[in-house]
Scaffold this motif. Structure first.
Motif, PDB file in Angstrom:
ATOM      1  N   GLU A   1      -5.383 -16.201  -4.634  1.00 39.19           N
ATOM      2  CA  GLU A   1      -4.616 -14.966  -4.611  1.00 39.19           C
ATOM      3  C   GLU A   1      -4.650 -14.368  -3.217  1.00 39.19           C
ATOM      4  OE1 GLU A   1      -6.368 -12.106  -7.238  1.00 39.19           O
ATOM      5  OE2 GLU A   1      -8.133 -11.796  -5.984  1.00 39.19           O
ATOM      6  N   SER A   2      -3.639 -13.553  -2.927  1.00 36.09           N
ATOM      7  CA  SER A   2      -3.594 -12.849  -1.651  1.00 36.09           C
ATOM      8  C   SER A   2      -2.871 -11.526  -1.877  1.00 36.09           C
ATOM      9  CB  SER A   2      -2.850 -13.676  -0.601  1.00 36.09           C
ATOM     10  OG  SER A   2      -2.784 -12.965   0.633  1.00 36.09           O
ATOM     11  N   TYR A   3      -3.339 -10.481  -1.206  1.00 37.31           N
ATOM     12  CA  TYR A   3      -2.696  -9.173  -1.305  1.00 37.31           C
ATOM     13  C   TYR A   3      -1.985  -8.869   0.012  1.00 37.31           C
ATOM     14  CZ  TYR A   3      -5.122  -8.255  -5.676  1.00 37.31           C
ATOM     15  OH  TYR A   3      -5.549  -8.309  -6.980  1.00 37.31           O
ATOM     16  N   VAL A   4      -0.720  -8.515  -0.099  1.00 37.29           N
ATOM     17  CA  VAL A   4       0.087  -8.222   1.092  1.00 37.29           C
ATOM     18  C   VAL A   4       0.657  -6.817   0.973  1.00 37.29           C
ATOM     19  CG1 VAL A   4       0.660 -10.640   1.477  1.00 37.29           C
ATOM     20  CG2 VAL A   4       2.167  -9.234   0.074  1.00 37.29           C
ATOM     21  N   THR A   5       0.895  -6.178   2.118  1.00 32.90           N
ATOM     22  CA  THR A   5       1.434  -4.824   2.152  1.00 32.90           C
ATOM     23  C   THR A   5       2.557  -4.747   3.180  1.00 32.90           C
ATOM     24  OG1 THR A   5      -0.742  -3.927   1.590  1.00 32.90           O
ATOM     25  CG2 THR A   5       0.889  -2.377   2.439  1.00 32.90           C
ATOM     26  N   ALA A   6       3.661  -4.136   2.786  1.00 32.34           N
ATOM     27  CA  ALA A   6       4.790  -3.935   3.704  1.00 32.34           C
ATOM     28  C   ALA A   6       5.162  -2.455   3.709  1.00 32.34           C
ATOM     29  CB  ALA A   6       5.989  -4.776   3.281  1.00 32.34           C
ATOM     30  N   ASP A   7       5.605  -1.967   4.859  1.00 36.32           N
ATOM     31  CA  ASP A   7       5.926  -0.544   5.010  1.00 36.32           C
ATOM     32  C   ASP A   7       7.409  -0.266   5.123  1.00 36.32           C
ATOM     33  OD1 ASP A   7       3.209   0.174   4.999  1.00 36.32           O
ATOM     34  OD2 ASP A   7       3.036  -0.327   7.133  1.00 36.32           O
ATOM     35  N   THR A   8       8.243  -1.312   5.063  1.00 37.36           N
ATOM     36  CA  THR A   8       9.691  -1.103   5.227  1.00 37.36           C
ATOM     37  C   THR A   8      10.440  -1.667   4.027  1.00 37.36           C
ATOM     38  OG1 THR A   8       9.863  -3.186   6.473  1.00 37.36           O
ATOM     39  CG2 THR A   8       9.585  -1.139   7.735  1.00 37.36           C
ATOM     40  N   PHE A   9      11.510  -0.980   3.661  1.00 40.47           N
ATOM     41  CA  PHE A   9      12.366  -1.421   2.564  1.00 40.47           C
ATOM     42  C   PHE A   9      13.141  -2.677   2.976  1.00 40.47           C
ATOM     43  CE2 PHE A   9      16.506  -1.576   0.516  1.00 40.47           C
ATOM     44  CZ  PHE A   9      16.190  -1.398  -0.819  1.00 40.47           C
ATOM     45  N   GLY A  10      13.354  -3.584   2.030  1.00 40.64           N
ATOM     46  CA  GLY A  10      14.178  -4.754   2.299  1.00 40.64           C
ATOM     47  C   GLY A  10      13.465  -6.055   1.995  1.00 40.64           C
ATOM     48  N   LEU A  11      13.988  -7.136   2.561  1.00 41.25           N
ATOM     49  CA  LEU A  11      13.469  -8.472   2.303  1.00 41.25           C
ATOM     50  C   LEU A  11      12.435  -8.873   3.351  1.00 41.25           C
ATOM     51  CD1 LEU A  11      16.741 -10.292   1.293  1.00 41.25           C
ATOM     52  CD2 LEU A  11      14.771  -9.886  -0.160  1.00 41.25           C
TER      53      LEU A  11
ATOM     54  N   GLU B   1       5.083 -21.182   4.972  1.00 37.99           N
ATOM     55  CA  GLU B   1       3.963 -22.046   5.373  1.00 37.99           C
ATOM     56  C   GLU B   1       3.864 -22.163   6.885  1.00 37.99           C
ATOM     57  OE1 GLU B   1       3.071 -25.350   2.286  1.00 37.99           O
ATOM     58  OE2 GLU B   1       5.268 -25.251   2.458  1.00 37.99           O
ATOM     59  N   THR B   2       4.908 -21.731   7.577  1.00 36.59           N
ATOM     60  CA  THR B   2       4.880 -21.659   9.041  1.00 36.59           C
ATOM     61  C   THR B   2       5.482 -20.319   9.441  1.00 36.59           C
ATOM     62  OG1 THR B   2       7.044 -22.732   9.185  1.00 36.59           O
ATOM     63  CG2 THR B   2       5.084 -24.152   9.334  1.00 36.59           C
ATOM     64  N   PRO B   3       5.074 -19.737  10.550  1.00 38.41           N
ATOM     65  CA  PRO B   3       5.617 -18.430  10.953  1.00 38.41           C
ATOM     66  C   PRO B   3       7.129 -18.504  11.148  1.00 38.41           C
ATOM     67  CG  PRO B   3       3.686 -19.004  12.246  1.00 38.41           C
ATOM     68  CD  PRO B   3       4.061 -20.244  11.493  1.00 38.41           C
ATOM     69  N   VAL B   4       7.850 -17.589  10.466  1.00 35.83           N
ATOM     70  CA  VAL B   4       9.300 -17.496  10.627  1.00 35.83           C
ATOM     71  C   VAL B   4       9.662 -16.050  10.878  1.00 35.83           C
ATOM     72  CG1 VAL B   4       9.776 -19.482   9.167  1.00 35.83           C
ATOM     73  CG2 VAL B   4       9.622 -17.216   8.137  1.00 35.83           C
ATOM     74  N   GLU B   5      10.905 -15.834  11.291  1.00 36.10           N
ATOM     75  CA  GLU B   5      11.344 -14.478  11.621  1.00 36.10           C
ATOM     76  C   GLU B   5      11.263 -13.575  10.391  1.00 36.10           C
ATOM     77  OE1 GLU B   5      12.016 -13.269  14.560  1.00 36.10           O
ATOM     78  OE2 GLU B   5      11.481 -15.219  15.395  1.00 36.10           O
ATOM     79  N   VAL B   6      11.024 -12.305  10.630  1.00 33.44           N
ATOM     80  CA  VAL B   6      10.807 -11.362   9.543  1.00 33.44           C
ATOM     81  C   VAL B   6      12.071 -10.570   9.260  1.00 33.44           C
ATOM     82  CG1 VAL B   6       8.402 -11.150  10.181  1.00 33.44           C
ATOM     83  CG2 VAL B   6      10.037  -9.520  11.090  1.00 33.44           C
TER      84      VAL B   6
ATOM     85  N   LEU C   1      -0.751 -19.726   4.618  1.00 33.23           N
ATOM     86  CA  LEU C   1       0.545 -19.085   4.425  1.00 33.23           C
ATOM     87  C   LEU C   1       0.672 -17.868   5.338  1.00 33.23           C
ATOM     88  CD1 LEU C   1       0.743 -19.151   0.501  1.00 33.23           C
ATOM     89  CD2 LEU C   1       1.965 -20.644   2.093  1.00 33.23           C
ATOM     90  N   TYR C   2       1.930 -17.458   5.561  1.00 31.31           N
ATOM     91  CA  TYR C   2       2.211 -16.327   6.442  1.00 31.31           C
ATOM     92  C   TYR C   2       3.113 -15.328   5.725  1.00 31.31           C
ATOM     93  CZ  TYR C   2       0.455 -19.407  10.113  1.00 31.31           C
ATOM     94  OH  TYR C   2      -0.340 -20.230  10.880  1.00 31.31           O
ATOM     95  N   PHE C   3       2.835 -14.043   5.944  1.00 35.59           N
ATOM     96  CA  PHE C   3       3.699 -12.974   5.452  1.00 35.59           C
ATOM     97  C   PHE C   3       4.249 -12.244   6.665  1.00 35.59           C
ATOM     98  CE2 PHE C   3       4.453  -8.584   3.989  1.00 35.59           C
ATOM     99  CZ  PHE C   3       5.319  -8.838   2.935  1.00 35.59           C
ATOM    100  N   ASP C   4       5.554 -12.375   6.876  1.00 36.98           N
ATOM    101  CA  ASP C   4       6.192 -11.805   8.066  1.00 36.98           C
ATOM    102  C   ASP C   4       5.475 -12.248   9.348  1.00 36.98           C
ATOM    103  OD1 ASP C   4       8.015 -10.601   6.471  1.00 36.98           O
ATOM    104  OD2 ASP C   4       7.182  -8.583   6.633  1.00 36.98           O
ATOM    105  N   LYS C   5       5.252 -13.556   9.449  1.00 33.54           N
ATOM    106  CA  LYS C   5       4.640 -14.188  10.629  1.00 33.54           C
ATOM    107  C   LYS C   5       3.149 -13.903  10.779  1.00 33.54           C
ATOM    108  CE  LYS C   5       6.962 -14.651  14.398  1.00 33.54           C
ATOM    109  NZ  LYS C   5       7.682 -14.383  15.662  1.00 33.54           N
ATOM    110  N   LYS C   6       2.562 -13.083   9.874  1.00 34.59           N
ATOM    111  CA  LYS C   6       1.141 -12.777   9.974  1.00 34.59           C
ATOM    112  C   LYS C   6       0.370 -13.613   8.957  1.00 34.59           C
ATOM    113  CE  LYS C   6       1.943  -7.996  11.432  1.00 34.59           C
ATOM    114  NZ  LYS C   6       1.716  -6.570  11.113  1.00 34.59           N
ATOM    115  N   PRO C   7      -0.752 -14.235   9.369  1.00 35.97           N
ATOM    116  CA  PRO C   7      -1.528 -15.045   8.421  1.00 35.97           C
ATOM    117  C   PRO C   7      -1.994 -14.211   7.230  1.00 35.97           C
ATOM    118  CG  PRO C   7      -2.265 -15.398  10.672  1.00 35.97           C
ATOM    119  CD  PRO C   7      -1.338 -14.230  10.721  1.00 35.97           C
TER     120      PRO C   7
END
Length: 861
Positions: free
Chosen positions: A738-748, A753-758, A720-726
């Protein structure tokens, strides 16, 4: 080896005391031979004292030796949320205190507050920790856990909470992140304020950039909540957004932080689940409810389960479910399917000649089809005395604490509590929750865990027993439970609950607290008094009455007072008088039901079921099942468990129609129907992103790791990818990751399952909705918790006080803080005081004076 005697007097060497036997023989022999009694008495007394000296007599004392001035460590919270509070308090404190005692200041800063970690790092017996903070902590060890650790280890921790001087508002949306198309989804908007001053503002709620609600609010309390629902008519990702308007105004003197004035929640809308309803009554209220929510296929028998998300079996006799169908159901559930079995006149224990009991089908269920032998639904707080006096001997070769803990274990293993929900707290100078909430004693795993935790309990090092503090902790715990459920408090203590000094009123305050619990809240209280040979003014009144017995007499529960001797085991009964029992039987027959486990998804935020039911099937929950809804006397109505990857629920009342008089018509309409709806939704298998992958995506916070749960029916770790990053994915069980993800910007943001635009904008969401089987999931990222929870955390004061600390004001600097710091950091140590030399001196003096007296009378005259 030690030998214990009354009043805390002990002998180190037991074997030497056996010399008393020949001494006694010689005394009787001398009396028989008519030897001079005075001569015999004196010499026997001298030999007796010498034998006692050989046995090394001693007593144990708790002392606080004088030490040099200890230091005070000020934990200065300078994180972002503290911008709203009075500034410079830590520095002023340090300057004032430094003139009399060494002071060290350590700071916490940034957008994350790890207050619990800071407390544990600084705490020690010689260090008085003073926390200057708003009590808001959002990372690291929870503050309650840190304070509990410090309390158990006698590390003094207190607090000073500066005044909140700036106003701030924050908004948050509660609700599920998944919804079913064309069904109502329920949400709650919470607006929090930093202070309790009146403030007016406007809140707007939008769905996919379209306004659905707007209100003008004047708020005084710290939190304001409003509920709303929305029906999503298209599939795929959607957004719900709440905004405090105007969100971008100048916040001077009005609203300090701007970034917490909006909150976005991502919603993934799935197709209506395809559900098979096996029933002979396709026009029942249950069937009507299901047709509104799901794509329902109604059948009188089992067919193919392909593309079926859940199976609802409504009032089907055991003879209608073959072993072949049972095997099919088992494979279906283990691989992720859901099943709900609904009761009635032809299911579970009915009819008598064709029940589920002993069938292969019953093995799939969280209940067995036999009457439940318990009258459960009872919350029990077990209060264990761990004050320093419990270190004294019990007169039977052990310590009083050993009797307290062993009796607690015996009680928890008894039939009396086998189906109760129990919370164990210890009390010395404070009350401490060791189970962190109520646990279900019907589960063997919980029993084993609690048995191990009780065996770890050690006595507190405070200076007294404060029954009042323990009762306050019990009250806090029980207040958070369903008020209609029976509640009991069992106190196990050595009875040392009296006042320590003339002006000490803790015994009277304990009586007042107990009266409020019993008379005001209907909570029953029991006192198990472990009688000890050591008697002092904390256990017995000047008139010779036991404080423990007087306590129970004062609150009108003398029948619940039990005094047992060391080595005996606990004797407590929850029996009711005939009138109360008859009233409860009437209540039971009327079918009044309550929520038993309020933390489960099905029952969360449902505090009460308004209407009664008229009937139910008699079943008994299995040991590892979750009992969610019961009658007031504990008869299970909704019980669930996990089987493999699937979920199974048993609703042991009927479908609302029944044969003749329906049992549960009210549970399929109005507010009470929410429990049935949630049970069905819980059992429905999660909708997949694509073949084989299921995700549980929470709302994320900026700069904070968020946990994504992943379930897959395919072999191997999913990609899986989170904002195009594995994403880094870790296995946590059979086909679960399980997977832990971190984002630094507000929004969606996106999980795919494939890299898509963030960073898909809210305005573009509509272009991507309505697409079936979309291969990506939205993840909304909001402001950090540091901005969400602002102002004083009212629970922080309670946590400090319940763990033996104090909460100061700035005026207490010179009058209280230094005095308390020096007192609290005095080390409490146990020392043995030996009396051997005193016995030897006494024996020598007796022999010397008798010899001189005898010589004078026989020779000098």
């Amino acid at each position: 080896m030690t030998f214990d005697l009354p009043y805390g007097f002990n002998f180190l060497h037991l074997n030497e005391l056996t010399l008393l036997i020949p001494l006694a023989f010689l005394v009787f022999l001398g009396l028989w031979r008519k030897i001079n009694r005075r001569h015999l008495f004196v010499h026997s007394l001298v030999i007796f004292l010498l034998i006692l000296a050989l046995a090394a007599p001693y007593s144990v004392e708790i002392s606080s030796p004088e030490t040099s001035q200890s230091r005070i460590t000020i934990i200065s919270d300078e994180s972002v949320s503290m911008d709203l509070l009075e500034k410079g308090v830590s520095g002023e404190l340090a300057d004032d205190l430094n003139t009399r005692v060494p002071v060290m200041v350590t700071t916490i800063s940034g957008i994350h507050t790890s207050l619990g970690d800071a407390i544990v790092q600084q705490a020690s017996p010689d260090n008085y920790v003073l926390v200057v903070s708003d009590g808001q902590s959002n990372s690291g060890m929870p503050v309650e856990e840190a304070l509990s650790y410090c309390y158990k280890n006698n590390f003094p921790v207190s607090a000073l909470i500066p005044k909140t001087v700036k106003e701030d508002l924050s908004v948050e949306i509660e609700g599920e992140n998944e919804a079913v198309i064309d069904n109502k989804a329920f949400f709650k908007v919470n607006i929090r304020k930093s202070v309790e001053d009146k403030m007016s503002y406007r809140v707007r709620v939008t769905v996919d950039h379209q306004k659905v609600m707007e209100r003008e609010i004047t708020q005084t309390e710290r939190i304001e909540s409003m509920e709303f629902n929305h029906t999503f008519e298209t599939l795929g990702p959607h957004t719900v957004k709440a905004t405090l308007h105007p969100a971008s105004i100048s916040v001077k003197n009005l609203d300090y932080f701007e970034n917490n004035n909006q909150y976005m929640k991502s919603i993934y809308v799935t197709p209506k689940p395809e559900v098979l309803l096996v029933t002979d009554e396709p026009d029942s209220p249950l069937a009507g409810m299901m047709k509104e929510i799901y794509d329902v296929r109604v059948s009188g028998s089992f067919g193919s389960l392909n593309r079926t998300d859940a199976v609802i079996i409504d009032n089907q006799a055991a003879s209608t479910i073959s072993d072949v169908e049972t095997r099919t159901l088992r494979d279906y559930i283990i691989n992720g399917g859901g099943m709900v079995v609904v009761g009635g006149s032809s299911s579970f224990d009915l009819p008598a000649d064709d029940t589920y009991q002993g069938t292969r089908f019953e093995e799939l269920l969280p209940v067995s089809s036999e009457p439940s032998s318990w009258r459960g639904g009872r919350n029990v707080v077990l209060m264990l005395d761990v004050s320093p006096s419990t270190l004294q001997s019990n007169g039977a070769g052990r310590k009083i604490l050993d009797d307290i803990l062993s009796n607690a274990i015996v009680l928890l293993e008894s039939d009396l509590l086998k189906d109760a929900r129990v919370d164990v707290i210890t009390f010395g100078s404070t009350g401490q929750d060791i189970t962190d909430g109520f646990i279900d004693m019907s589960k063997e795993s919980n029993k084993l865990w609690l048995d191990a935790e009780i065996r770890k309990i050690t006595p507190s090092t405070g200076d007294s027993t404060s029954l009042e503090r323990g009762l306050m902790t019990a009250r806090t715990l029980l207040n958070g439970q369903n008020k209609s459920t029976e509640a009991e408090i069992i106190i196990v203590s050595d009875g040392g609950i009296g006042n320590r000094a003339e002006r000490d009123l803790r015994f009277e305050r304990a009586i007042q607290c107990a009266e409020n619990l019993h008379e005001g809240s209907g909570i029953n209280i029991h006192f198990v008094h472990i009688h000890t040979p050591s008697v002092d003014d904390l256990k017995v009144t000047p008139k010779g009455q036991y404080y423990a017995e007087l306590f129970m007499n004062k609150i009108g529960l003398s029948e619940n007072y039990n005094r047992i001797e060391p080595g005996e085991r606990i004797k407590v009964s929850f029996s009711e008088d005939p009138e109360e029992s008859e009233n409860r039987e009437d209540e039971y027959s009327s079918g009044s039901i309550v929520v038993y486990d309020p933390k489960h998804f099905i029952t969360r935020n449902i505090s009460d079921v308004q209407h009664d039911i008229l009937g139910y099937n008699e079943v008994t929950p299995r040991p590892e099942a979750n009992r969610l809804v019961i009658t007031r006397l504990g008869k299970p109505i909704i019980t669930v468990w996990r089987l493999g990857l699937g979920r199974v629920a048993a609703i042991t009342t009927d479908n609302g129609k029944g044969h003749g008089v329906p049992w549960a018509a009210s549970m399929y309409s109005g507010n009470d129907s929410l429990i049935i709806t949630r049970t069905l939704n819980w059992a429905v298998a999660d909708i997949e992103m694509s073949e084989g992958v299921q995700l549980d995506v929470p709302d994320l916070k900026m700069g904070q790791p968020g946990r994504i749960l992943i379930t897959t029916g395919k072999k191997g770790t999913p990609e899986l990818y989170f904002d195009k990053k594995p994403m880094e994915i870790t296995s946590i069980g059979n086909n679960m990751y399980e997977s832990y993800v971190t984002a630094d910007t507000f929004g969606l943001h996106k999980i795919s399952e494939t890299p898509v635009e963030v960073n898909l904008t809210e305005e573009l969401m509509s272009e991507n909705t309505g697409v079936k089987n979309v291969s990506w999931r939205p993840a909304a990222v909001n402001c950090p918790d540091e901005y969400m929870y602002t102002g004083e955390n009212v629970l922080f004061r309670t946590a400090i006080l319940e763990n033996g600390g104090k909460v100061y004001t700035k005026g207490d600097v010179n009058s209280k803080i230094i005095e308390d710091a020096l007192t609290s950091t005095k080390k409490k140590i146990l020392t043995r005081v030996f009396y051997t030399k005193y016995f030897l001196v006494l024996a020598f003096l007796i022999y010397l004076f008798y010899t001189l007296h005898h010589t004078y009378n026989t020779r000098m005259k």
